[in-house]
Every structure is written in structure tokens, then in C-alpha cells.
Design a protein around this motif. Structure first.
Motif, PDB file in Angstrom:
ATOM      1  N   SER A   1     -32.697 -25.144  62.856  1.00 30.60           N
ATOM      2  CA  SER A   1     -33.527 -25.360  61.669  1.00 30.60           C
ATOM      3  C   SER A   1     -34.884 -25.971  62.030  1.00 30.60           C
ATOM      4  O   SER A   1     -35.890 -25.638  61.417  1.00 30.60           O
ATOM      5  N   LEU A   2     -34.927 -26.854  63.034  1.00 29.16           N
ATOM      6  CA  LEU A   2     -36.203 -27.460  63.374  1.00 29.16           C
ATOM      7  C   LEU A   2     -37.172 -26.414  63.933  1.00 29.16           C
ATOM      8  O   LEU A   2     -38.349 -26.383  63.583  1.00 29.16           O
ATOM      9  N   LEU A   3     -36.645 -25.524  64.752  1.00 32.52           N
ATOM     10  CA  LEU A   3     -37.461 -24.455  65.321  1.00 32.52           C
ATOM     11  C   LEU A   3     -38.023 -23.569  64.217  1.00 32.52           C
ATOM     12  O   LEU A   3     -39.215 -23.227  64.188  1.00 32.52           O
ATOM     13  N   LEU A   4     -37.157 -23.230  63.256  1.00 33.54           N
ATOM     14  CA  LEU A   4     -37.580 -22.399  62.129  1.00 33.54           C
ATOM     15  C   LEU A   4     -38.670 -23.103  61.337  1.00 33.54           C
ATOM     16  O   LEU A   4     -39.699 -22.503  60.980  1.00 33.54           O
ATOM     17  N   ALA A   5     -38.463 -24.410  61.075  1.00 31.32           N
ATOM     18  CA  ALA A   5     -39.444 -25.173  60.306  1.00 31.32           C
ATOM     19  C   ALA A   5     -40.783 -25.214  61.033  1.00 31.32           C
ATOM     20  O   ALA A   5     -41.840 -25.007  60.430  1.00 31.32           O
ATOM     21  N   LEU A   6     -40.752 -25.468  62.346  1.00 28.05           N
ATOM     22  CA  LEU A   6     -41.992 -25.543  63.109  1.00 28.05           C
ATOM     23  C   LEU A   6     -42.728 -24.204  63.088  1.00 28.05           C
ATOM     24  O   LEU A   6     -43.945 -24.150  62.880  1.00 28.05           O
ATOM     25  N   SER A   7     -41.983 -23.104  63.261  1.00 31.37           N
ATOM     26  CA  SER A   7     -42.619 -21.784  63.229  1.00 31.37           C
ATOM     27  C   SER A   7     -43.275 -21.543  61.873  1.00 31.37           C
ATOM     28  O   SER A   7     -44.396 -21.031  61.791  1.00 31.37           O
ATOM     29  N   LEU A   8     -42.569 -21.929  60.800  1.00 32.39           N
ATOM     30  CA  LEU A   8     -43.125 -21.715  59.465  1.00 32.39           C
ATOM     31  C   LEU A   8     -44.397 -22.507  59.258  1.00 32.39           C
ATOM     32  O   LEU A   8     -45.355 -22.022  58.661  1.00 32.39           O
ATOM     33  N   ILE A   9     -44.413 -23.760  59.760  1.00 31.71           N
ATOM     34  CA  ILE A   9     -45.606 -24.586  59.585  1.00 31.71           C
ATOM     35  C   ILE A   9     -46.788 -23.953  60.309  1.00 31.71           C
ATOM     36  O   ILE A   9     -47.913 -23.944  59.806  1.00 31.71           O
TER      37      ILE A   9
ATOM     38  N   SER B   1     -33.213 -24.559  54.492  1.00 32.39           N
ATOM     39  CA  SER B   1     -31.944 -24.866  53.824  1.00 32.39           C
ATOM     40  C   SER B   1     -31.512 -23.752  52.866  1.00 32.39           C
ATOM     41  O   SER B   1     -30.458 -23.830  52.243  1.00 32.39           O
ATOM     42  N   ILE B   2     -32.340 -22.708  52.735  1.00 30.83           N
ATOM     43  CA  ILE B   2     -31.981 -21.603  51.827  1.00 30.83           C
ATOM     44  C   ILE B   2     -30.632 -20.999  52.214  1.00 30.83           C
ATOM     45  O   ILE B   2     -29.762 -20.759  51.371  1.00 30.83           O
ATOM     46  N   ALA B   3     -30.435 -20.808  53.516  1.00 29.73           N
ATOM     47  CA  ALA B   3     -29.228 -20.114  53.966  1.00 29.73           C
ATOM     48  C   ALA B   3     -27.954 -20.853  53.548  1.00 29.73           C
ATOM     49  O   ALA B   3     -27.021 -20.241  53.018  1.00 29.73           O
ATOM     50  N   SER B   4     -27.936 -22.179  53.749  1.00 28.68           N
ATOM     51  CA  SER B   4     -26.707 -22.893  53.406  1.00 28.68           C
ATOM     52  C   SER B   4     -26.500 -22.924  51.893  1.00 28.68           C
ATOM     53  O   SER B   4     -25.364 -22.839  51.407  1.00 28.68           O
ATOM     54  N   PHE B   5     -27.596 -23.031  51.131  1.00 30.14           N
ATOM     55  CA  PHE B   5     -27.450 -22.952  49.664  1.00 30.14           C
ATOM     56  C   PHE B   5     -26.903 -21.581  49.257  1.00 30.14           C
ATOM     57  O   PHE B   5     -26.022 -21.479  48.425  1.00 30.14           O
ATOM     58  N   ALA B   6     -27.456 -20.536  49.853  1.00 30.34           N
ATOM     59  CA  ALA B   6     -27.042 -19.179  49.482  1.00 30.34           C
ATOM     60  C   ALA B   6     -25.547 -18.987  49.725  1.00 30.34           C
ATOM     61  O   ALA B   6     -24.829 -18.427  48.890  1.00 30.34           O
ATOM     62  N   ARG B   7     -25.074 -19.495  50.861  1.00 31.56           N
ATOM     63  CA  ARG B   7     -23.649 -19.366  51.177  1.00 31.56           C
ATOM     64  C   ARG B   7     -22.771 -20.055  50.151  1.00 31.56           C
ATOM     65  O   ARG B   7     -21.790 -19.501  49.662  1.00 31.56           O
ATOM     66  N   LEU B   8     -23.153 -21.301  49.820  1.00 28.74           N
ATOM     67  CA  LEU B   8     -22.349 -22.072  48.869  1.00 28.74           C
ATOM     68  C   LEU B   8     -22.342 -21.398  47.496  1.00 28.74           C
ATOM     69  O   LEU B   8     -21.297 -21.223  46.868  1.00 28.74           O
ATOM     70  N   VAL B   9     -23.542 -20.993  47.047  1.00 30.43           N
ATOM     71  CA  VAL B   9     -23.637 -20.369  45.729  1.00 30.43           C
ATOM     72  C   VAL B   9     -22.793 -19.092  45.687  1.00 30.43           C
ATOM     73  O   VAL B   9     -22.049 -18.860  44.742  1.00 30.43           O
ATOM     74  N   ARG B  10     -22.885 -18.293  46.753  1.00 29.78           N
ATOM     75  CA  ARG B  10     -22.123 -17.046  46.768  1.00 29.78           C
ATOM     76  C   ARG B  10     -20.624 -17.318  46.628  1.00 29.78           C
ATOM     77  O   ARG B  10     -19.940 -16.684  45.838  1.00 29.78           O
ATOM     78  N   SER B  11     -20.116 -18.292  47.393  1.00 30.35           N
ATOM     79  CA  SER B  11     -18.673 -18.528  47.337  1.00 30.35           C
ATOM     80  C   SER B  11     -18.259 -19.012  45.950  1.00 30.35           C
ATOM     81  O   SER B  11     -17.219 -18.615  45.429  1.00 30.35           O
ATOM     82  N   GLU B  12     -19.104 -19.834  45.312  1.00 31.36           N
ATOM     83  CA  GLU B  12     -18.786 -20.286  43.953  1.00 31.36           C
ATOM     84  C   GLU B  12     -18.820 -19.110  42.981  1.00 31.36           C
ATOM     85  O   GLU B  12     -17.946 -18.958  42.140  1.00 31.36           O
ATOM     86  N   VAL B  13     -19.846 -18.279  43.115  1.00 31.74           N
ATOM     87  CA  VAL B  13     -20.004 -17.146  42.210  1.00 31.74           C
ATOM     88  C   VAL B  13     -18.809 -16.202  42.327  1.00 31.74           C
ATOM     89  O   VAL B  13     -18.276 -15.724  41.327  1.00 31.74           O
TER      90      VAL B  13
ATOM     91  N   ASP C   1     -26.774 -15.090  57.590  1.00 32.30           N
ATOM     92  CA  ASP C   1     -26.152 -15.440  58.874  1.00 32.30           C
ATOM     93  C   ASP C   1     -27.204 -15.556  59.973  1.00 32.30           C
ATOM     94  O   ASP C   1     -27.152 -16.466  60.804  1.00 32.30           O
ATOM     95  N   VAL C   2     -28.167 -14.616  59.944  1.00 35.72           N
ATOM     96  CA  VAL C   2     -29.228 -14.670  60.950  1.00 35.72           C
ATOM     97  C   VAL C   2     -30.023 -15.960  60.799  1.00 35.72           C
ATOM     98  O   VAL C   2     -30.314 -16.658  61.771  1.00 35.72           O
ATOM     99  N   MET C   3     -30.338 -16.325  59.551  1.00 33.65           N
ATOM    100  CA  MET C   3     -31.092 -17.559  59.322  1.00 33.65           C
ATOM    101  C   MET C   3     -30.320 -18.777  59.838  1.00 33.65           C
ATOM    102  O   MET C   3     -30.896 -19.709  60.386  1.00 33.65           O
ATOM    103  N   LEU C   4     -29.013 -18.754  59.631  1.00 36.60           N
ATOM    104  CA  LEU C   4     -28.205 -19.884  60.069  1.00 36.60           C
ATOM    105  C   LEU C   4     -28.151 -19.977  61.596  1.00 36.60           C
ATOM    106  O   LEU C   4     -27.899 -21.043  62.154  1.00 36.60           O
ATOM    107  N   ALA C   5     -28.406 -18.842  62.249  1.00 31.52           N
ATOM    108  CA  ALA C   5     -28.299 -18.829  63.703  1.00 31.52           C
ATOM    109  C   ALA C   5     -29.527 -19.443  64.371  1.00 31.52           C
ATOM    110  O   ALA C   5     -29.481 -19.823  65.527  1.00 31.52           O
ATOM    111  N   ILE C   6     -30.655 -19.536  63.619  1.00 34.45           N
ATOM    112  CA  ILE C   6     -31.868 -20.116  64.206  1.00 34.45           C
ATOM    113  C   ILE C   6     -31.826 -21.632  63.993  1.00 34.45           C
ATOM    114  O   ILE C   6     -31.592 -22.082  62.883  1.00 34.45           O
TER     115      ILE C   6
END
Lengths: 288, 542
Positions: free
Chosen positions: A139-147, A165-177, A132-137
Motif C-alpha cells: 500500500s505504501l508503494l501504491l500511495a507513493l506512486s499515486l502522489i 484502501s479501496i480494495a479492502s473496502f470492496a472485498r468487505l462490501v462484496r461479501s456483505e452484499v 486482488d491485483v490492488m491488494l497485491a501491491i
């Protein structure tokens, strides 16, 4: 004698039902076109030499800033480099970057989602709050900081996009699981003596991944766009790499004199992203 | 027009049939699924369309009301409603008679109501669709209808949403919608398959009553010959898209001409003679012992709901004990506790002398070798991505480090045991019929050679013929392998066919228990009497 059907329109006005076509058997034209666009882009990435004999990096100074012509189909840039050649050579960077980004998102997202969904309890609560925290940042800002942390470069930009994009994948996978985890066949697998990790690996993971893979296809278009954005901002591959976003950024300086330098790379990005989205949607629908 | 609809029986002897189907062929994607189907219905008559799944009975019914799926098409034949040929009508034209002349009571009450609209809004819509506009008048009619179909407190129901109603109540609402405009013909597609026996009986009684009152003809689509026997004037038996036999119910049941009809009759558990004599099974050592079992479920508001309270029974080795009850009676919860899937909140369970609640980790895993659960729904209990071989082999891989050849032999052996062809080993569940899937699920349960099988509604989702085959298979397996069964079911007819002893549950408590013959012939409690009276087919049994 009353005829209960008398009040309906007479048989003469009865229209036949419109004939039905077998849409289900023939893929729609749009989808075929989308596949064609993606295949061409992939071929550019794998073997650019087949499509152009000119170099994507070295230019001919006497032929600089030429408009599209028979010799240079899409014109040349300020150093006399053929634009078509640069776009074709650039496919490798943009596409490999997109695959790397989606791969990073898929692998780490699936790991987090699978752990959260199958273990449950406190582990799930902690992992999903991090997500949730990752989703709140943004994405462009997060990417720039990482670079800035990882350093500049083509692969770094792709990884940074993947991480966002990890956060959105994690959410989807969790709901499927969580859904699969509750199914009778998973309970039956435990009932017939399966150990936790065995059951997760044999039943939960493969059955949750179908939807997730379709989503990954959809993410490809998004990743191309993000990597191009980073390239445009100057955080991606360094010049003279012919990465698509960088092409647009470099062409910007000559916007008034040479419109083709921004228009054609932009058009290619739009087409490929649209095609990737179309194919992703079709894959998503097919798994429903 | 309205008057004639109300009293079609009074129309006279020269009336033409209300519905006449002849030479009907329906095709899906160009492949015909029904062939030369033809029958007639007189006004006010109840005709039962009987057959297994895939026999074309639902397709035929859908064609009559113009609701074939998009890939379905009537390719030949005609459907005449009161003399008018309707089979080539456009969907829009059909809309004008749906509800007012022909209407449908759908199969699944859970999925057939719009969850975001109130009951009142949905029933009122039927009137509004057919041009009524006066709100107060519609409201009064809807309230009268809801009351007429036996819903208590119609004013309250009018304001409620579907999720606030039970399955039986939802089915009543659907019946109210189907009968709102007093149609001449109602098509009831398996109207009670999803309901408990006592509810089933009340719903069928209601349809009967309303028919007698309004003179509506009913086309009853059902797989249950016993229901048809009780309710229909005439029966049409379908198989593989063709009509096998048709005639007045009494004659057809008394003297079926076709072998297939005879088989259906023999397979219907409630119509055929009560079970195989099962002597000498009681009295040995005890395999399952349940004492004072209590199970609570937490509720949304932080409280708890007692699903099972003080349930006790014991099962002798090699015998079958049935837990019978309606949904919510706690029978499945009890069975799951016995298998060790839930820890009891009170009381004690002993399986082969072991208490599953006291076991942890590896011990629990070893315990599961001896007791296996077979699920109700074979569509959900097999992994869709696994081949049957992988599914049946998996328990062996979990427990025994066998050589590949030996494992192969065990898989083939158990496949033969449940009478599945070895060619099916490589198939995935989606490529199998319901009966084949349930056999595969039983094979998976048997491959470890357990001593106890817990069967949770294991035959409820199957057609009568397949059901009879699976019951025979279970009986054989029990005799050959000395298995003990705990058989959970809502279907008393099936229970009578397979069990030695039975416990009747209601609201989480045991109402009555004892040997099957005793409970069925001389029930001591009112509830057991009601349940037994609700078994369809009683008219024919006499």
C-alpha cells in the motif's frame, strides 16, 4: 438407600456463584477514554484558537529549541515555534486527511463491492480480480506512486491513502452484499415487483453497510498513521504545515538536542490511533 | 450408586422425589421472568413442560441444570435434586453432576455438535470429563451407545464428522451423549422441533425405550401439546412465567380446568377435530396447473441432482392444495417454480393460464402481482431496517402510482384485514412477535390483491396458538377474497386442517394425491400411511 448426590462435595463447601455485574449497561472505562481522546482531537481540528493563543506557523527566534516549561508546555522547535500550538493546529490536517482518505476508500470500495456482489457473473469476476491485483501491491508503494502522479500536497496524500484502501473496502462490501442478496427479504422484494436498482438501493445497500461503517471507523486510525508516514517521508503537506507526520520528520534532525520535538507528536499520533481503533472495534462489535 | 440409578423404580414407595422445584423465580438482568414455579418429578417419570415461546419453560429447564445464560439468576425458591438444594451451586460444582446425574438433550442438533471433531471424539469426551481414562474401554462403550441409539454402522459413525450426518442422526448422537453416563434425569428441550415428523416419532420412541430400559426420568420441554399427550405421565402447563395447571396427563387432557389449557388443546392441530367442512370448493376453473415438472440442481462434482421429477397436480380456483413431505422431498422447489423463482428443467407450469418460465423482464414483474409467496421464517423475510408501513407499502409503490392518501388507506385496510393494530405500523420487525411478523408478511403479500398465495411452511415456525390464529386468518381471507392457496408443509396435522386436496411427495416424486379426507382416512401407499401414523397425538385420538 443410595443417595445419588452423596458423592459430591458436601453442601458446606458449596460456593455461591460470583455476583455478576451489568457490564452490558455501562461502557467500559477504556472506551470512554478513547472517546475523550477523539473528541479532544476533533475539537483541536475545528477550533484550534480555543486551545492555544500561539501561532502554529510563526515562531519567536529568540526562544528556539527550548525544553518544556510553563511558557511552552511541550517546548519549542528550531524556529522558536511552540510545539503544543503546532500539534493543535496540525490536528486539522491529520484528521481531515484521515476522513478524506476513509471517505474515498468507502465510496469507491462500496461502489465496486456493491456492483460485483449484486450483478454477479462475469462482472463480479473481473472486478474482484482487479481488487486482488490492488491488494497485491504494497500500500505504501501504491500511495507513493499515486502522489507522484497527482502531485505533492495535503489533499493528494489523503486521496492516495484512500485509494490504497479501496480494495479492502470492496472485498468487505462484496461479501456483505452477497449474504444480504441471498436473504428471503430481498427475494420477497423482487417477488413483490421490485425492479433491480430499487431493490439494491432500498434493501441491499442499507443492510450491507452496517458492518462496513464499523470497519470504516476502524480504518480511521490506520489512515492517520499512513498520512503521518507519508508526511514523515516528505510526500505529504509541504512545510511549514504543522501536519503530525511532518512534525516528527522535522524533529528528527534535533533528536539528540531536543527529544520533545519527536516524542510528543509521536505520542499524540499513538494516542489518537489507539483511540480510533478502540472506538472502531466497539462499533464493529455492536453491529454483530 | 450405579445400581440405584439403573433401577430407581425398585427403590421403593418411600422414595423422595427425584426433582422438587418450589417457588422458583428466575430473573434476567433483575427482571423476573418466572414466578413461583413449583413441581415434582418421581424417578423414572416423564413430565412434560408445555407452553408457548416466552412462557418460561426453557428458563425453568435451564435453571434445573445450572445453565442459565450469564444475565440470568435464580432470585427466589429452591431446586432440590434428590433432596439436595442445587439452585445456589457454583457453575464448577454443577459440572460434577452434569452428564452423570442430570443431562440435557438440546434443541438444535445442527448447532449442538462441534463441527471440527469426530462423533467418536465428542461422545468419548463425556466419559473423559468424568474421569475415565482407558481409551479402549471408552471406545467400546461409545460404539455400544451409538448402536443402542439406533445408528447404523457405529464404527463408521465414530470416525465421521457432524456434517456427514442427517439431522435425525445428529439428534441420536446427542441423545447418546446425554445418556452416556446413565443419568437419573434427562432434560429434553424441544428435542424434535427441528426434525421431520417420521424422524420425530422415531426419536421420541427412542427416548421412551431408553427410559424404560434405564429408568431415567425425562423432563420434556415442548410447545406441542400433542407430543406431551403421547409421551408424558404428567403435564405442567406454563404461561407468562407461571404454572397454569399441572396434573396427570390423562386427567389434564380429558378435563382441563384452566381456560388457557383448553385453548392450547383446541389450537393443537393434531388434537382438535379435523377441519372445518369445506364444501363446494373443488371443480371450478383451474388456477394452477403443473404437468411433469422436473427440477435439477448442479452438484459440486459437476453432475446434477434431480430434486423434483415428473410432478403433476392442479389446483382449482378458490381451493387449497397442500404439498406434503419431509425435508428433501422437493416440495419447496416445486413451490418456487410455481412462483417463477426457478425455471423448470422440464415439464410445464400454468398459473392463471400463464407460463412463468416463458416470461421475461416486465412481463414477469406483472405476473408477480397475481401470485405471492409467504415465507417460512418471518424473522428472515422482512427487512430488519424497514418499518412495517414501509414493508407493506413497497409493493404498492412498485406497481401503482397511487396518491399518498389512497396508499395510506390501502395499507390500513390490509393491516386491519390481517388483524394487526395500526399502532404497529411504525415498528420494525425486531420489535414484534413471530405471529405479528408473519401477519405483516401476509399483509405485504395481500396488499396487491393477488389471486394466489403460495405459503411455504408459513406456520411452521410459530407456536401452536399463534399457528391456529394464522390458520383461521388464512381460512377467513380465502373465503372473503376467493384466494387460491398452494400450501407447502411438513406438518400433516396442519395440512389436514386447512387443505382441500393434497399431494404427498417423497424424494422428488408424488407418492399419492387426492382430496384430504381420502388421503388421510384411507391412504393407498405405505409412505403416506407412515407419515400419517407419525402425527403426534394419536394416542389421545384413540
Amino acid at each position: 438407600m443410595t443417595d445419588i448426590l452423596r458423592s459430591f462435595p458436601s453442601a458446606a463447601s458449596a460456593r455461591l456463584a460470583p455476583p455478576r455485574f451489568g457490564w452490558s449497561r455501562r461502557p467500559p472505562l477504556g472506551l470512554l477514554l478513547a472517546w475523550a481522546v477523539l473528541l479532544v482531537a476533533a475539537a483541536w481540528a475545528v477550533a484550534p484558537e480555543i486551545f492555544t493563543s500561539q501561532s502554529g506557523v510563526v515562531g519567536i527566534p529568540s526562544e528556539k529549541l527550548q525544553a518544556p516549561s510553563a511558557a511552552h508546555w511541550l517546548g519549542t522547535d528550531e524556529l522558536g515555534r511552540d510545539l503544543l500550538a503546532r500539534i493543535i493546529h496540525g490536528a486539522r490536517y491529520s484528521l481531515s486527511g484521515a476522513f478524506l482518505a476513509v471517505g474515498v476508500g468507502l465510496v469507491f470500495g462500496a461502489a465496486i463491492g456493491l456492483t460485483a456482489g449484486s450483478v454477479g457473473g462475469r462482472v463480479e469476476a473481473i472486478l474482484m480480480r482487479i481488487v486482488d491485483v490492488m491488494l497485491a501491491i504494497p500500500s505504501l508503494l501504491l500511495a507513493l506512486s499515486l502522489i507522484i502522479i497527482l502531485g505533492f500536497g495535503h489533499a493528494q496524500a489523503a486521496i492516495a491513502v484512500g485509494v490504497t484502501s479501496i480494495a479492502s473496502f470492496a472485498r468487505l462490501v462484496r461479501s456483505e452484499v452477497v449474504t444480504v442478496r441471498r436473504s428471503d427479504y430481498v427475494e420477497a422484494a423482487f417477488g413483490s415487483g421490485g425492479r433491480f436498482l430499487q431493490v439494491i438501493w432500498r434493501h441491499v445497500l442499507p443492510n450491507s453497510l452496517t458492518t462496513v461503517l464499523a470497519y470504516a471507523a476502524l480504518q480511521l486510525g490506520w489512515a492517520i498513521l499512513q498520512i503521518s508516514t507519508l508526511g514523515f517521508l516528505g510526500y505529504g503537506a509541504p512545510p511549514p504545515t504543522p501536519e503530525w507526520g511532518l512534525l516528527i520528520a522535522e524533529g528528527r534532525k534535533y533528536m539528540m538536542a531536543a527529544w520533545w520535538l519527536t516524542a510528543f507528536p509521536g505520542l499524540v499520533v499513538i494516542l489518537v490511533v489507539l483511540a480510533a481503533n478502540r472506538v472502531g472495534r466497539a462499533a464493529e462489535r455492536a453491529t454483530r | 450408586m450405579t445400581n440405584a440409578l439403573l433401577e430407581p423404580r425398585a427403590v421403593g414407595a418411600e422414595t423422595r422425589p427425584l426433582l422438587r422445584i418450589s417457588g422458583l423465580e428466575v430473573a434476567y438482568d433483575g427482571v423476573p421472568v418466572t414466578h413461583d414455579v413449583g413441581f415434582e418429578m418421581a424417578p423414572g417419570e416423564v413430565v412434560a413442560l408445555v407452553g408457548e415461546s416466552g412462557s418460561g419453560k426453557t428458563t425453568t429447564a435451564q435453571a434445573v441444570i445450572g445453565l442459565l445464560p450469564p444475565n440470568g439468576e435464580i432470585t427466589r425458591g429452591e431446586i432440590r435434586l434428590n433432596g439436595e438444594e442445587v439452585s445456589r451451586w457454583s457453575p464448577r460444582r454443577f459440572d460434577s453432576i452434569r452428564g452423570s446425574v442430570v443431562s440435557l438433550i438440546p434443541q438444535d442438533p445442527g448447532a449442538s455438535l462441534n463441527p471440527v471433531l469426530t462423533i467418536g471424539a465428542q461422545v468419548s469426551e463425556v466419559f473423559r470429563l468424568h474421569g475415565r481414562r482407558d481409551r479402549a474401554g471408552i471406545r467400546a462403550e461409545v460404539l455400544a451407545l451409538l448402536e443402542r441409539v439406533g445408528l447404523s454402522q457405529p464404527e463408521l459413525r465414530f470416525r465421521q464428522y457432524p456434517h456427514e450426518l442427517s439431522g435425525g442422526m445428529k439428534q441420536r448422537v446427542l441423545i447418546a451423549m446425554a445418556l452416556a453416563l446413565k443419568p437419573a434425569l434427562v432434560i429434553a428441550d424441544e428435542p424434535t422441533s427441528a426434525l421431520d415428523v417420521t424422524v420425530q416419532k422415531r426419536i421420541l420412541d427412542l427416548i421412551d425405550e431408553l427410559r424404560a430400559e434405564n429408568g431415567t426420568a425425562v423432563l420434556l420441554v415442548t410447545h406441542d401439546l400433542a407430543v406431551a399427550a403421547d409421551r408424558a405421565d404428567r403435564i405442567v402447563v406454563m404461561r407468562g412465567g407461571r404454572i397454569q395447571e399441572q396434573g396427570p396427563a390423562r386427567e389434564l387432557l380429558a378435563a382441563p380446568k384452566e381456560a388457557y389449557t383448553r385453548r392450547l388443546l383446541a389450537d393443537a392441530p393434531s388434537l382438535s377435530a379435523p377441519a372445518l367442512a369445506r364444501p363446494g370448493r373443488l371443480g371450478g376453473e383451474t388456477a394452477i396447473e403443473v404437468r411433469g415438472l422436473v427440477q435439477n440442481f448442479p452438484t459440486d462434482r459437476g453432475g446434477s441432482f434431480r430434486a423434483v421429477s415428473n410432478v403433476s397436480f392442479s389446483v382449482a380456483r378458490g381451493s387449497t392444495h397442500a404439498l406434503v413431505g419431509e425435508s428433501g422431498s422437493g416440495k419447496t422447489t416445486t413451490a418456487r417454480a410455481v412462483v417463477g423463482l426457478r425455471r423448470p428443467d422440464g415439464g410445464k407450469i400454468l398459473v392463471n393460464g400463464q407460463d412463468p418460465a416463458a416470461l421475461r423482464g416486465e412481463e414477469l414483474r406483472q405476473f408477480r402481482r397475481r401470485i405471492q409467496l409467504v415465507y417460512q421464517n418471518p424473522f428472515a423475510s422482512l427487512d430488519p431496517r424497514q418499518s412495517l408501513r414501509a414493508a407493506v407499502e413497497e409493493p404498492l409503490l412498485n406497481f401503482e402510482p397511487l396518491a399518498k392518501a389512497e396508499r395510506e388507506r390501502r395499507v390500513h385496510e390490509v393491516f386491519a384485514r390481517v388483524q394487526l393494530a395500526p399502532e404497529l405500523l411504525e415498528r420494525r420487525p425486531a420489535a414484534l412477535s413471530g405471529g405479528q411478523r408473519q401477519r405483516a408478511a401476509i399483509a405485504r403479500a395481500l396488499v396487491l390483491k393477488p389471486s394466489i398465495l403460495v405459503l411455504d411452511e408459513a406456520v411452521s415456525a410459530l407456536d401452536v396458538t399463534v399457528q391456529a390464529q394464522i390458520l383461521r386468518l388464512l381460512d377467513e381471507l380465502q373465503r372473503d377474497l376467493g384466494l387460491t392457496y398452494l400450501f407447502v408443509s411438513h406438518d400433516l396435522a396442519v395440512v389436514r386442517a386447512i387443505s382441500d386436496t393434497v399431494s404427498v411427495l417423497q424424494g422428488g416424486e408424488i407418492r399419492e394425491s387426492g382430496p384430504v379426507a381420502q388421503v388421510f382416512e384411507a391412504p393407498q401407499t405405505e409412505y403416506a400411511r407412515q407419515l400419517i401414523a407419525a402425527i403426534p397425538g394419536r394416542l389421545r385420538r384413540g
